[in-house]
Enzyme design. Structure first.
Site, PDB file in Angstrom:
ATOM      1  N   HIS B 217       0.801  -1.170  -0.137  1.00 44.38           N
ATOM      2  CA  HIS B 217       0.080  -0.040  -0.162  1.00 44.38           C
ATOM      3  C   HIS B 217       0.792   1.395   0.095  1.00 44.38           C
ATOM      4  CE1 HIS B 217      -3.524   2.201  -0.428  1.00 44.38           C
ATOM      5  NE2 HIS B 217      -3.100   3.136   0.647  1.00 44.38           N
ATOM      6  N   TYR B 221       1.769   5.689  -2.439  1.00 47.28           N
ATOM      7  CA  TYR B 221       1.977   6.858  -1.766  1.00 47.28           C
ATOM      8  C   TYR B 221       3.379   7.405  -2.261  1.00 47.28           C
ATOM      9  CZ  TYR B 221      -2.363   6.558   0.109  1.00 47.28           C
ATOM     10  OH  TYR B 221      -3.986   6.475   0.274  1.00 47.28           O
ATOM     11  N   HIS B 368      -8.956   0.145 -11.951  1.00 46.79           N
ATOM     12  CA  HIS B 368      -8.798   1.084 -10.777  1.00 46.79           C
ATOM     13  C   HIS B 368      -7.463   1.925 -10.907  1.00 46.79           C
ATOM     14  CE1 HIS B 368      -8.564   3.226  -6.845  1.00 46.79           C
ATOM     15  NE2 HIS B 368      -7.752   2.274  -6.506  1.00 46.79           N
ATOM     16  N   PHE B 369      -6.401   0.843 -10.768  1.00 47.66           N
ATOM     17  CA  PHE B 369      -5.061   1.386 -10.642  1.00 47.66           C
ATOM     18  C   PHE B 369      -4.189   2.189 -11.983  1.00 47.66           C
ATOM     19  CE2 PHE B 369      -3.220  -3.091 -10.827  1.00 47.66           C
ATOM     20  CZ  PHE B 369      -2.741  -2.866 -11.869  1.00 47.66           C
ATOM     21  N   HIS B 370      -5.053   1.595 -13.101  1.00 47.88           N
ATOM     22  CA  HIS B 370      -4.555   2.446 -14.210  1.00 47.88           C
ATOM     23  C   HIS B 370      -4.985   3.710 -14.116  1.00 47.88           C
ATOM     24  CE1 HIS B 370      -2.838  -1.280 -15.846  1.00 47.88           C
ATOM     25  NE2 HIS B 370      -2.374  -0.411 -16.751  1.00 47.88           N
ATOM     26  N   ARG B 431      -8.900 -10.460 -13.485  1.00 49.65           N
ATOM     27  CA  ARG B 431      -7.815  -9.923 -14.171  1.00 49.65           C
ATOM     28  C   ARG B 431      -6.493 -10.595 -14.838  1.00 49.65           C
ATOM     29  NH1 ARG B 431      -4.650  -7.542  -8.616  1.00 49.65           N
ATOM     30  NH2 ARG B 431      -3.386  -6.430 -10.199  1.00 49.65           N
ATOM     31  N   ARG B 432      -5.865 -10.315 -15.357  1.00 48.96           N
ATOM     32  CA  ARG B 432      -4.652 -10.861 -15.952  1.00 48.96           C
ATOM     33  C   ARG B 432      -5.038 -12.359 -16.680  1.00 48.96           C
ATOM     34  NH1 ARG B 432      -1.363 -10.023 -10.165  1.00 48.96           N
ATOM     35  NH2 ARG B 432      -0.278  -8.078 -10.867  1.00 48.96           N
TER      36      ARG B 432
END
Lengths: 174, 539
Positions: B217, B221, B368-370, B431-432
């Site tokens: 996580h 950041y 989401h993370f893209h 995914r993947r």
């Protein structure tokens, strides 16, 4: 030090939003028992075939005295075994998943049956399936070249239908 | 101050970052095309998974780490007005990291490390992959030391003065990264490398996943802090205004560092090896770490409003139109914030302990993370590049309108690609996957979304090409440019700043206590109970 009045207000509102979400999550977890699969139970993945619980004859659904059903499943490259299975709707189900090789993940689309299957651990999920029909069980964690070919089939039938099948000695899985 | 050496140091880091980005962008388009199955001749699972693994490593580890290092060196020297401490040391860090990248790239490109950038033992990659990844991290630790030393040098020379905000944020990131990388370093050094080399036969997957979650996580950041630094310290000036609050910015950076660390188990919600209580504890922490982002959203938008009103904007929303939309940095931030709102909303769903079951490991997650990393974080890397390249290279930006087109196409491409990606996840797509082979009618409903995603991928690759072309043309330009990085002034200069908003001493102790609480027993349990390790598996 200078903190603007508006900023203090906004910080308070933000805290309120986060607090509200946390309260809802804690409420659903602690009072409604809605939990992620987390039973912290170890098993020797290299000796599953020798284990009592996950020996081949024990796989698939088994009725418990209280009417609930325990479904024992083995994940291995590339399938979930037994490969096809019939389960009743509106029945309390306890899935117990183990891996015989690498990490897998499994979910049944449109339901909340989802868990990681980590070698060395038993993953347990409690759920109820509400809708009858044909569902795939899909591997959702990369497990090697055949990852996209890793699936099994589940048929959900009504409770009465399922009871008939079992009383006539019909197989609920292959 | 003659900082030619600093400029070169920063520029070389940034070129490695964007070189890795360019290669990974090409792979991205290949992947979205391959996996749709519309072009049979392209299909190869071996190439696909080698590509996915390389794309992840290049975007997630190489672009970010080198960008952060290069950006950090130049922020340190320009905000503190100090030379970079011990340049041989800094260059050593660069070469260690680059050697690591090359070592990891060889097995990745050869298909001997198709275990994805998240490692996934007990699938085993070539040992060079793990050793290369370790060297990349070790190289970045040189940078962390540099930043902390420079921070201390400045404080000693200016006792009692507030450390310039941009440097405060950069030091925060260096400290965050040291804490963050400790988890994966333990996994790689004590578990993966000995096991991959055959010194030990088995690996405890539960422990490996727990240690990886330690890193997983806060690493996001680490990637995000340069973007927030630009939001607070660079954009308000570019927009023609002032920073709304210096103190709240410091508080936000401290909250980010402190609360992004002890919350990694939201990546393990669906895992069997940790129990309810620990997952809930980390889940609550996950919502606390939304606070600095809420605060950031408010402060940086307020700063934009100040700029818009100074530019003559009137009325409730008139200031928005009065913003300099043709300034690449301002545009990058506005587009980045739009994607942050959407991506943040998705993130709250992922973070929700029970709701996560519906989206876990589905196509929703890469969507989401893209959106939030490839979108919000990386679009600001572009904005920073357009501002820094002229300063660092001493040549004016080749073409500003091309930069604006690039930012808009990146935003549009990201929206076109990630919206169907999220929907596919809700429709149950894992995914993947390199192809869709499931014997089920459900998969038919996926096809139109996959077609739209290809279009999005193509727009993104076009946008990547524009970026590289513009930076390259700038670099080889013949005109000269003389300018320095200018930092935004706060409306109220920070006075009588308490020491806890100007130093990390007390916060390191707080983090140590939080980490002990959040990870102490969850790691210890693997040594207290009987566990069964896994052997080595190929892919």
């Amino acid at each position: 030090m200078h903190i603007d009045r508006l900023e203090k207000k906004w910080a308070g509102i933000s805290l309120g939003i986060a607090g509200l979400f946390v309260a809802i999550i804690l409420g659903s977890a602690l009072f409604h028992g809605i939990h992620a699969p987390s039973n912290v139970e170890t098993i020797d993945s290299a000796r599953l075939h020798l284990s009592e619980e996950f020996a081949e004859d024990n796989l698939g659904p088994q009725r418990n005295p209280d009417g609930s059903i325990t479904v024992r499943m083995v994940a291995g490259r590339y399938g979930f075994y037994p490969k096809t299975m019939v389960l009743p709707a509106e029945t309390s189900l306890t899935f117990r998943w183990v891996s015989l090789d690498v990490i897998h993940g499994v979910h049944i689309p449109m339901t909340n049956m989802s868990t990681m299957i980590v070698p060395g651990y038993v993953a347990q999920v409690n759920t109820v399936l509400h809708h009858t029909g044909d569902y795939p069980l899909l591997c959702n964690e990369y497990c090697g070249m055949g990852h996209a070919h890793m699936w099994s089939n589940l048929k959900v039938v009504s409770k009465a239908q399922w009871a008939d099948m079992n009383n006539q000695g019909g197989a609920t899985h292959e | 101050m003659n900082n030619a050496m600093e400029k070169k140091l920063a520029l070389v880091h940034l070129w490695v970052a964007f070189g890795a980005f360019a290669l990974a962008a090409v792979m991205g388009l290949y992947q979205v095309v391959e996996r749709s199955g519309f072009f049979g001749f392209l299909e190869s699972r071996e190439v696909y998974y080698a590509s996915v693994s390389t794309h992840g490593v290049l975007m997630g580890f190489v672009l970010t780490t080198f960008f952060i290092m290069g950006f950090g060196y130049y922020v340190a020297t320009s905000s503190l007005k100090l030379p970079v401490w011990n340049k041989t040391f800094a260059w050593t860090g660069f070469w260690v990291a680059l050697t690591g990248v090359v070592m990891a790239a060889l097995p990745l490109l050869g298909g001997a490390a198709s275990v994805l950038y998240t490692f996934y033992p007990p699938m085993k990659a070539h040992p060079m992959f793990y050793i290369g990844a370790t060297l990349l991290v070790v190289g970045s630790w040189f940078w962390c030391v540099s930043m902390i030393v420079m921070h201390v040098q400045w404080k000693n020379a200016n006792p009692g003065q507030p450390v310039p905000l941009a440097m405060f944020a950069t030091t925060a990131n260096a400290i965050l990264w040291l804490w963050t990388s400790a988890g994966v370093a333990m996994e790689v050094l004590f578990q993966l490398i000995p096991w991959a080399l055959g010194w030990v036969d088995t690996i405890d997957d539960g422990l490996a996943r727990t240690l990886f979650a330690w890193t997983l996580h806060p690493i996001v950041y680490f990637w995000l802090i340069p973007t927030y630094t630009a939001f607070y310290c660079l954009v308000p000036k570019q927009a023609g205004g002032f920073l709304f609050s210096d103190e709240m910015a410091r508080a936000a950076f401290i909250l980010l560092v402190v609360f992004s660390l002890p919350i990694g188990f939201h990546h393990l919600y669906m895992d069997p090896e940790q129990s309810h209580g620990w997952k809930l504890l980390h889940g609550v922490g996950t919502f606390i770490v939304t606070l600095p982002t809420f605060i950031t959203g408010f402060t940086v938008i307020a700063s934009l409003e100040i700029a818009g009103r100074l530019n003559g904007g009137k009325g409730l929303f008139g200031w928005i139109a009065a913003l300099p939309w043709t300034n690449p940095m301002v545009l990058a931030m506005v587009l980045g914030l739009l994607m942050l709102i959407l991506g943040g909303f998705g993130g709250l769903i992922n973070a929700s302990y029970a709701m996560n079951a519906m989206v876990h490991n589905t196509a929703w997650v890469p969507g989401h993370f893209h959106l939030i990393f490839g979108g919000t974080t990386v679009i600001m890397y572009f904005g920073i590049a357009y501002y820094f390249w002229p300063v660092l290279s001493g040549k004016p930006l080749y073409c500003k309108s091309l930069a604006l087109t690039q930012l808009w196409t990146w935003f549009i491409g990201m929206m076109i690609m990630t919206t169907p990606w999220h929907i596919l996840g809700l429709l149950g797509q894992p995914r993947r996957i390199d192809s869709v082979n499931y014997n089920n009618l459900l998969t038919l409903s996926w096809e139109p979304y996959e077609a739209i995603m290809i279009f999005g991928g193509a727009v993104l690759l076009y946008s990547s090409g524009l970026l590289i072309y513009n930076l390259y043309k700038t670099q080889i330009g013949t005109e000269t440019y003389q300018g320095e990085i200018e930092y935004a002034e706060p409306i109220h200069a920070p006075t009588d700043l308490p020491e806890y908003l100007n130093s990390f001493k007390v916060w390191n102790i707080v983090i140590a206590v939080f980490m002990l609480i959040a990870f102490g027993y969850p790691i210890l349990q693997f040594f207290l109970m009987e566990t069964f390790g896994s052997g080595r598996w190929g892919v």
